[in-house]
Design an enzyme around this catalytic site. Structure first.
Site, PDB file in Angstrom:
ATOM      1  N   GLY A  22       0.793  -1.227   0.000  1.00  0.00           N
ATOM      2  CA  GLY A  22       0.000   0.000   0.000  1.00  0.00           C
ATOM      3  C   GLY A  22       0.826   1.279   0.000  1.00  0.00           C
ATOM      4  CG  ASP A  90       5.198   5.362  -6.234  1.00  0.00           C
ATOM      5  OD1 ASP A  90       5.682   4.817  -5.216  1.00  0.00           O
ATOM      6  OD2 ASP A  90       4.195   4.911  -6.831  1.00  0.00           O
ATOM      7  CD  GLU A  91       7.360   1.582  -8.002  1.00  0.00           C
ATOM      8  OE1 GLU A  91       8.272   0.956  -7.409  1.00  0.00           O
ATOM      9  OE2 GLU A  91       6.215   1.117  -8.160  1.00  0.00           O
ATOM     10  CB  ALA A  92      12.310   6.087  -3.741  1.00  0.00           C
ATOM     11  CB  CYS A 150       0.426 -18.453   5.749  1.00  0.00           C
ATOM     12  SG  CYS A 150       1.400 -17.039   6.299  1.00  0.00           S
ATOM     13  CB  CYS A 179       4.899 -13.971   6.201  1.00  0.00           C
ATOM     14  SG  CYS A 179       4.966 -15.767   6.228  1.00  0.00           S
TER      15      CYS A 179
HETATM   16  P1  ADP Z   1       2.581  -0.885  -3.326  1.00  0.00           P
HETATM   17  O1  ADP Z   1       2.765   0.478  -3.910  1.00  0.00           O
HETATM   18  O2  ADP Z   1       3.125  -0.997  -1.917  1.00  0.00           O
HETATM   19  O3  ADP Z   1       3.104  -1.996  -4.194  1.00  0.00           O
HETATM   20  P2  ADP Z   1      -0.229  -0.359  -3.826  1.00  0.00           P
HETATM   21  O4  ADP Z   1      -0.536   0.873  -3.031  1.00  0.00           O
HETATM   22  O5  ADP Z   1       0.007  -0.169  -5.296  1.00  0.00           O
HETATM   23  O6  ADP Z   1       1.007  -1.136  -3.153  1.00  0.00           O
HETATM   24  O7  ADP Z   1      -1.410  -1.428  -3.707  1.00  0.00           O
HETATM   25  C1  ADP Z   1      -2.016  -1.792  -2.500  1.00  0.00           C
HETATM   26  C2  ADP Z   1      -3.269  -2.560  -2.846  1.00  0.00           C
HETATM   27  O8  ADP Z   1      -2.915  -3.789  -3.472  1.00  0.00           O
HETATM   28  C3  ADP Z   1      -4.122  -2.998  -1.673  1.00  0.00           C
HETATM   29  O9  ADP Z   1      -4.981  -1.995  -1.214  1.00  0.00           O
HETATM   30  C4  ADP Z   1      -4.917  -4.151  -2.296  1.00  0.00           C
HETATM   31  O10 ADP Z   1      -6.032  -3.644  -2.994  1.00  0.00           O
HETATM   32  C5  ADP Z   1      -3.973  -4.712  -3.343  1.00  0.00           C
HETATM   33  N1  ADP Z   1      -3.348  -6.012  -3.009  1.00  0.00           N
HETATM   34  C6  ADP Z   1      -3.098  -7.011  -3.895  1.00  0.00           C
HETATM   35  N2  ADP Z   1      -2.460  -8.037  -3.313  1.00  0.00           N
HETATM   36  C7  ADP Z   1      -2.274  -7.699  -2.017  1.00  0.00           C
HETATM   37  C8  ADP Z   1      -1.654  -8.368  -0.888  1.00  0.00           C
HETATM   38  N3  ADP Z   1      -1.092  -9.560  -0.994  1.00  0.00           N
HETATM   39  N4  ADP Z   1      -1.639  -7.708   0.296  1.00  0.00           N
HETATM   40  C9  ADP Z   1      -2.225  -6.494   0.398  1.00  0.00           C
HETATM   41  N5  ADP Z   1      -2.817  -5.821  -0.617  1.00  0.00           N
HETATM   42  C10 ADP Z   1      -2.847  -6.416  -1.824  1.00  0.00           C
HETATM   43 MG    MG Z   2       3.731   1.201  -5.586  1.00  0.00          MG
HETATM   44 ZN    ZN Z   3       3.193 -16.677   4.998  1.00  0.00          ZN
END
Ligand code: ADP
Ligand code: MG
Ligand code: ZN
Length: 192
Positions: A22, A90-92, A150, A179
């Site tokens: 997120g 973003d994506e630092a 899990c 995890c």
């Molecule tokens: P990041 O930028 O950290 O990669 P994003 O903000 O783009 O993450 O996306 C977060 C969203 O991804 C969550 O709100 C959910 O909708 C979705 N999502 C997909 N797979 C997962 C997961 N395994 N755990 C949590 N959220 C997930």
């Molecule tokens: Mg991202």
């Molecule tokens: Zn796990």
């Protein structure tokens, strides 16, 4: 941007964690609130992240915000306008180490800098330049995703395709949140 020291205080906020934790959603949330507060906001991302096109920062949940793609961290300083109060990045983890000085210079010039990036690569190794950025940040937020094996909190990113390149840009088709127990750093190398 022209740096004038001592006018007002800026700071650096870092949002980190594994993929799907997120980070981009949280970055967008903070920047939208700044816009609601009528602050002048600019958003940057590295050109390497071409997943969803060049002109937006987009989360896995399809939220998006207009952004400027840059090739090098130094361009962020060049492109930041004099009256910009908040800079989002973003994506630092895809930037060079000069990103640290860029963030320091912006913060020292009174800008609120909000940076999101992966703290670890698919092997679980610290992902430069994030370690330095986390060290010099004024505020750090680290959230977990959900482990796809899990259901526990996930701080690791599992590469589910066979590749040993550091950067393999992709989303659900190439990576999943895991995890510590379910993460297998050797998986993408094994069996080829
Ligand atoms: P990041 O930028 O950290 O990669 P994003 O903000 O783009 O993450 O996306 C977060 C969203 O991804 C969550 O709100 C959910 O909708 C979705 N999502 C997909 N797979 C997962 C997961 N395994 N755990 C949590 N959220 C997930
Ligand atoms: Mg991202
Ligand atoms: Zn796990």
């Amino acid at each position: 941007m022209h740096i004038i020291h001592g006018e007002k205080s800026g700071w650096i906020e870092v949002i980190t964690g594994g993929m799907f934790s997120g980070k981009t959603e949280e970055l967008i949330r903070r920047l939208r609130r700044a816009q609601i507060g009528k602050q002048k906001v600019q958003v940057f991302k590295p050109v390497i992240d071409i997943r969803y096109g060049l002109e937006h920062v987009i989360s896995h949940s399809a939220q998006k915000l207009t952004s400027q793609p840059v090739e090098k961290a130094s361009q962020i300083l060049e492109l930041t306008h004099q009256d910009t109060q908040v800079v989002g990045i973003d994506e630092a983890q895809f930037f060079d180490v000069s990103l640290i000085q860029v963030c320091e210079d912006l913060a020292n010039a009174g800008v609120r800098v909000v940076v999101a990036g992966l703290d670890q690569d698919y092997m679980g190794r610290p992902f430069e330049p994030m370690p330095e950025l986390l060290a010099i940040a004024d505020f750090v937020t680290k959230n977990a995703a959900v482990c796809m094996q899990c259901g526990n909190p996930a701080s690791k990113t599992q590469r589910i395709v066979k590749s040993s390149k550091l950067v393999e840009v992709g989303a659900q088709d190439q990576y999943e949140a895991r995890c510590r127990t379910c993460h297998d750093p050797q998986f993408s190398k094994a069996g080829i």
